[in-house]
Structures are given as C-alpha cells and as structure tokens.
Design a protein around this motif. Structure first.
Motif, PDB file in Angstrom:
ATOM      1  N   HIS A  33       0.840  -1.206   0.000  1.00  0.00           N
ATOM      2  CA  HIS A  33       0.000   0.000   0.000  1.00  0.00           C
ATOM      3  C   HIS A  33       0.875   1.256   0.000  1.00  0.00           C
ATOM      4  O   HIS A  33       0.637   2.192  -0.772  1.00  0.00           O
ATOM      5  N   ASP A  34       1.877   1.273   0.879  1.00  0.00           N
ATOM      6  CA  ASP A  34       2.771   2.429   0.958  1.00  0.00           C
ATOM      7  C   ASP A  34       3.489   2.654  -0.375  1.00  0.00           C
ATOM      8  O   ASP A  34       3.640   3.793  -0.822  1.00  0.00           O
ATOM      9  N   LEU A  35       3.905   1.573  -0.993  1.00  0.00           N
ATOM     10  CA  LEU A  35       4.582   1.673  -2.279  1.00  0.00           C
ATOM     11  C   LEU A  35       3.641   2.239  -3.340  1.00  0.00           C
ATOM     12  O   LEU A  35       4.031   3.113  -4.125  1.00  0.00           O
ATOM     13  N   ALA A  36       2.407   1.770  -3.348  1.00  0.00           N
ATOM     14  CA  ALA A  36       1.425   2.270  -4.320  1.00  0.00           C
ATOM     15  C   ALA A  36       1.177   3.764  -4.127  1.00  0.00           C
ATOM     16  O   ALA A  36       1.101   4.523  -5.102  1.00  0.00           O
ATOM     17  N   VAL A  37       1.057   4.195  -2.885  1.00  0.00           N
ATOM     18  CA  VAL A  37       0.846   5.620  -2.598  1.00  0.00           C
ATOM     19  C   VAL A  37       2.050   6.425  -3.079  1.00  0.00           C
ATOM     20  O   VAL A  37       1.900   7.476  -3.721  1.00  0.00           O
ATOM     21  N   SER A  38       3.243   5.929  -2.812  1.00  0.00           N
ATOM     22  CA  SER A  38       4.458   6.635  -3.216  1.00  0.00           C
ATOM     23  C   SER A  38       4.566   6.733  -4.739  1.00  0.00           C
ATOM     24  O   SER A  38       4.892   7.791  -5.278  1.00  0.00           O
ATOM     25  N   VAL A  39       4.270   5.648  -5.416  1.00  0.00           N
ATOM     26  CA  VAL A  39       4.333   5.656  -6.880  1.00  0.00           C
ATOM     27  C   VAL A  39       3.303   6.624  -7.444  1.00  0.00           C
ATOM     28  O   VAL A  39       3.593   7.378  -8.385  1.00  0.00           O
ATOM     29  N   LYS A  40       2.124   6.647  -6.857  1.00  0.00           N
ATOM     30  CA  LYS A  40       1.075   7.567  -7.320  1.00  0.00           C
ATOM     31  C   LYS A  40       1.518   9.020  -7.131  1.00  0.00           C
ATOM     32  O   LYS A  40       1.340   9.860  -8.024  1.00  0.00           O
ATOM     33  N   GLN A  41       2.105   9.310  -5.980  1.00  0.00           N
ATOM     34  CA  GLN A  41       2.584  10.675  -5.722  1.00  0.00           C
ATOM     35  C   GLN A  41       3.708  11.053  -6.692  1.00  0.00           C
ATOM     36  O   GLN A  41       3.731  12.165  -7.230  1.00  0.00           O
ATOM     37  N   ASP A  42       4.631  10.119  -6.908  1.00  0.00           N
ATOM     38  CA  ASP A  42       5.735  10.390  -7.827  1.00  0.00           C
ATOM     39  C   ASP A  42       5.226  10.598  -9.249  1.00  0.00           C
ATOM     40  O   ASP A  42       5.729  11.469  -9.973  1.00  0.00           O
ATOM     41  N   ALA A  43       4.237   9.822  -9.654  1.00  0.00           N
ATOM     42  CA  ALA A  43       3.665   9.984 -10.993  1.00  0.00           C
ATOM     43  C   ALA A  43       2.980  11.332 -11.118  1.00  0.00           C
ATOM     44  O   ALA A  43       3.092  12.007 -12.151  1.00  0.00           O
ATOM     45  N   SER A  44       2.296  11.751 -10.080  1.00  0.00           N
ATOM     46  CA  SER A  44       1.637  13.054 -10.092  1.00  0.00           C
ATOM     47  C   SER A  44       2.668  14.174 -10.195  1.00  0.00           C
ATOM     48  O   SER A  44       2.509  15.112 -10.983  1.00  0.00           O
TER      49      SER A  44
END
Length: 101
Positions: free
Chosen positions: A60-71
């Motif tokens: 979950h933490d990884l998914a949130v981080s990837v989403k933030q980085d993509a944004s």
C-alpha cells in the motif's frame, strides 16, 4: 505417450493386491490430512499473519508513493511543456521581427 503411461499405471495398480491398494489409499489419505493440518497451522501462525499484514502495508505504501511520484512527474512535464511552448513562441516572434525589420 501419456496414454501408455496411464495404461501402465492402471496395470500396476490392478496388479497390486487389495490389501496393498487399501494400504496405499490409507497412506495417501493420511498424507492429505497431515498436509491439511500443517496448512492450517501455517495459516494461523501469528508470525505468518504478521508478515502478511506487513507485506500488505508495504504494498500500500509503495502504491501511494508511486502515485505521488507519478503526479509530481506529470506536473513537472506540464511545466516543461509550457516552457518549451513559450520558448518556441519567443523564437517565432524573434524570427518574425528579424524578417520584418
């Protein structure tokens, strides 16, 4: 080839005496029960559960981080695109001014 293997296996089973077949059946059932009991132990093991929960949390933490980085990457790409567009317009204006004057 598979048919031959199955046929040989069937022949071997029928060649066994009834007591041997019953013993084999009993052994297979016992092994299945033992395997099921061990699987239940593993499933209910608190360390295994904790590891599973940790893996979910990390995912979950990884998914949130990837989403933030993509944004962030999208925002930066938009900025770079705007800057390139403005630079191209400036160059176009400079070329137009040079040809007029």
């Amino acid at each position: 080839m598979r048919v031959l293997a199955v046929a040989l296996a069937c022949l071997a089973i029928t060649a066994c005496s009834k007591s041997t077949t019953a013993d084999l059946s009993h052994d297979v059932k016992d092994a299945g029960h033992d395997l099921k009991a061990e699987a239940v132990k593993i499933k209910n093991d608190p360390d295994i559960r904790r590891a599973g929960d940790d893996a979910k949390r990390v995912g979950h933490d990884l998914a949130v981080s990837v989403k933030q980085d993509a944004s962030t990457a999208k925002i930066e790409a938009d900025k770079a695109g705007d800057k390139a567009k403005h630079t191209a317009n400036d160059v176009k204006d400079d070329v137009r001014d040079d040809t007029k004057g």
